[in-house]
Design a protein around this motif. Structure first.
Motif, PDB file in Angstrom:
ATOM      1  N   ARG A  90      42.926  55.350  39.686  1.00 49.91           N
ATOM      2  CA  ARG A  90      42.842  55.800  38.422  1.00 49.91           C
ATOM      3  C   ARG A  90      41.714  54.730  39.238  1.00 49.91           C
ATOM      4  NH1 ARG A  90      46.905  55.819  33.172  1.00 49.91           N
ATOM      5  NH2 ARG A  90      47.497  58.237  33.671  1.00 49.91           N
ATOM      6  N   ILE A  91      41.512  54.267  39.204  1.00 54.57           N
ATOM      7  CA  ILE A  91      41.057  52.596  39.358  1.00 54.57           C
ATOM      8  C   ILE A  91      39.864  52.978  40.876  1.00 54.57           C
ATOM      9  CG2 ILE A  91      40.455  50.373  40.290  1.00 54.57           C
ATOM     10  CD1 ILE A  91      42.277  49.412  38.864  1.00 54.57           C
ATOM     11  N   ARG A 149      54.362  54.587  40.075  1.00 51.59           N
ATOM     12  CA  ARG A 149      52.830  53.384  39.086  1.00 51.59           C
ATOM     13  C   ARG A 149      51.746  53.157  39.366  1.00 51.59           C
ATOM     14  NH1 ARG A 149      57.424  52.708  35.098  1.00 51.59           N
ATOM     15  NH2 ARG A 149      56.931  50.222  35.626  1.00 51.59           N
ATOM     16  N   TRP A 150      52.280  51.787  40.321  1.00 49.84           N
ATOM     17  CA  TRP A 150      50.951  51.357  40.632  1.00 49.84           C
ATOM     18  C   TRP A 150      50.115  51.903  41.392  1.00 49.84           C
ATOM     19  CZ3 TRP A 150      50.190  46.382  39.605  1.00 49.84           C
ATOM     20  CH2 TRP A 150      49.536  45.819  40.483  1.00 49.84           C
ATOM     21  N   ALA A 201      49.531  45.673  33.729  1.00 52.44           N
ATOM     22  CA  ALA A 201      49.322  45.475  35.133  1.00 52.44           C
ATOM     23  C   ALA A 201      47.894  44.361  34.801  1.00 52.44           C
ATOM     24  CB  ALA A 201      48.426  46.756  35.309  1.00 52.44           C
ATOM     25  N   VAL A 219      44.687  51.462  32.850  1.00 51.04           N
ATOM     26  CA  VAL A 219      45.966  51.252  33.869  1.00 51.04           C
ATOM     27  C   VAL A 219      46.639  50.859  32.436  1.00 51.04           C
ATOM     28  CG1 VAL A 219      44.872  50.048  35.660  1.00 51.04           C
ATOM     29  CG2 VAL A 219      45.175  48.951  33.662  1.00 51.04           C
ATOM     30  N   GLY A 220      48.194  50.226  32.631  1.00 49.86           N
ATOM     31  CA  GLY A 220      48.601  50.076  31.753  1.00 49.86           C
ATOM     32  C   GLY A 220      48.576  48.359  30.599  1.00 49.86           C
ATOM     33  N   ARG A 240      48.521  55.922  29.607  1.00 52.29           N
ATOM     34  CA  ARG A 240      48.140  54.622  30.201  1.00 52.29           C
ATOM     35  C   ARG A 240      49.091  54.103  31.192  1.00 52.29           C
ATOM     36  NH1 ARG A 240      45.518  50.280  27.210  1.00 52.29           N
ATOM     37  NH2 ARG A 240      45.855  49.022  28.016  1.00 52.29           N
ATOM     38  N   GLU A 241      50.326  53.490  30.642  1.00 51.43           N
ATOM     39  CA  GLU A 241      51.810  52.846  30.584  1.00 51.43           C
ATOM     40  C   GLU A 241      52.791  54.180  31.763  1.00 51.43           C
ATOM     41  OE1 GLU A 241      52.089  50.021  29.510  1.00 51.43           O
ATOM     42  OE2 GLU A 241      50.003  49.663  28.289  1.00 51.43           O
ATOM     43  N   LEU A 247      45.929  45.023  41.399  1.00 47.91           N
ATOM     44  CA  LEU A 247      45.682  46.563  41.627  1.00 47.91           C
ATOM     45  C   LEU A 247      44.097  46.802  43.114  1.00 47.91           C
ATOM     46  CD1 LEU A 247      46.089  47.557  38.079  1.00 47.91           C
ATOM     47  CD2 LEU A 247      47.081  48.684  40.562  1.00 47.91           C
ATOM     48  N   GLU A 253      49.588  55.255  41.011  1.00 58.91           N
ATOM     49  CA  GLU A 253      48.309  56.235  40.038  1.00 58.91           C
ATOM     50  C   GLU A 253      47.679  55.107  39.717  1.00 58.91           C
ATOM     51  OE1 GLU A 253      48.862  59.136  40.115  1.00 58.91           O
ATOM     52  OE2 GLU A 253      47.329  59.238  37.881  1.00 58.91           O
ATOM     53  N   TRP A 254      48.375  54.225  39.205  1.00 60.95           N
ATOM     54  CA  TRP A 254      46.755  53.147  38.335  1.00 60.95           C
ATOM     55  C   TRP A 254      45.715  52.620  39.891  1.00 60.95           C
ATOM     56  CZ3 TRP A 254      51.047  49.368  36.120  1.00 60.95           C
ATOM     57  CH2 TRP A 254      51.631  49.776  34.849  1.00 60.95           C
TER      58      TRP A 254
END
Length: 200
Positions: free
Chosen positions: A37-38, A30-31, A62, A58-59, A20-21, A67, A33-34
């Motif tokens: 994912r959402i 990283r952002w 986050a 997500v991390g 997740r992180e 997001l 990728e999150w």
């Protein structure tokens, strides 16, 4: 496959675990990728997805709202949007494209069209739930037919609620998540103020 999805931390028992992180990625990647994912989770779901479910991908630090804001900004000008309804978020097409979708799908007039009585009963259930047939009869001054209630059930707008405290403990009716989505409500608290009388 993205860099983030290829990299997985080894589990204690030798298997792979979901990362997740994404600490090994630069902040911007990283952002992104999150966000991806959402979007993927929401795209795969036919119903609203709540914060807790989205937070699992997500991390821990986050912000789901930030997001979502970034995803919504990217969807500006697109024929679909990310809407907050029924306690979660979901993708939906923008209203101005409804006729195009109906035409393409050859739906004709098939829709959630309601008779005046159906809409009245649906409103009564929404504002007075959980409510049983006797309670509805008190409001309308006459019995509400089982067929009408069955049609609202068929449209997944109402469901069975807890047993009524009346003699015989009849079933009650409550509105559903589909009701919230259909009428673009985040929760029942978003129902407009009406001067309806309650059941006697």
């Amino acid at each position: 496959m993205t860099v983030a999805t290829r990299k997985r931390k080894p589990a204690e028992e030798g298997g792979a675990v979901f990362d997740r992180e994404l600490d090994d990625l630069p902040q911007e990647l990283r952002w992104r990728e999150w966000m991806g994912r959402i979007e993927a989770v929401l795209f795969a779901s036919a119903s609203p997805v709540g914060r807790e479910d989205l937070a699992r991908v997500v991390g821990q630090g986050a912000s789901i709202e930030m997001l979502i804001d970034d995803i919504q900004a990217e969807l500006t000008g697109r024929p679909y949007e990310l809407a907050q309804v029924a306690g979660g978020w979901m993708f939906r097409t923008r209203p101005q494209f409804a006729d195009a979708i109906k035409t393409a799908a050859d739906l004709g007039d098939q829709s959630l069209a309601f008779t005046e009585m159906e809409m009245g009963v649906l409103c009564a259930i929404a504002y007075h739930q959980p409510i049983d047939r006797a309670g509805l009869a008190d409001i309308f001054g006459k019995e509400v037919s089982r067929d009408l209630l069955a049609r609202l059930r068929y449209k997944d707008l109402i469901a069975s609620g807890p047993r009524s405290p009346r003699p015989g403990a009849p079933h009650t009716f409550v509105t559903t998540e589909t009701f919230l989505v259909t009428f673009d409500l985040q929760s029942l608290r978003d129902l407009p103020e009406l001067g309806l009388g309650g059941p006697k």
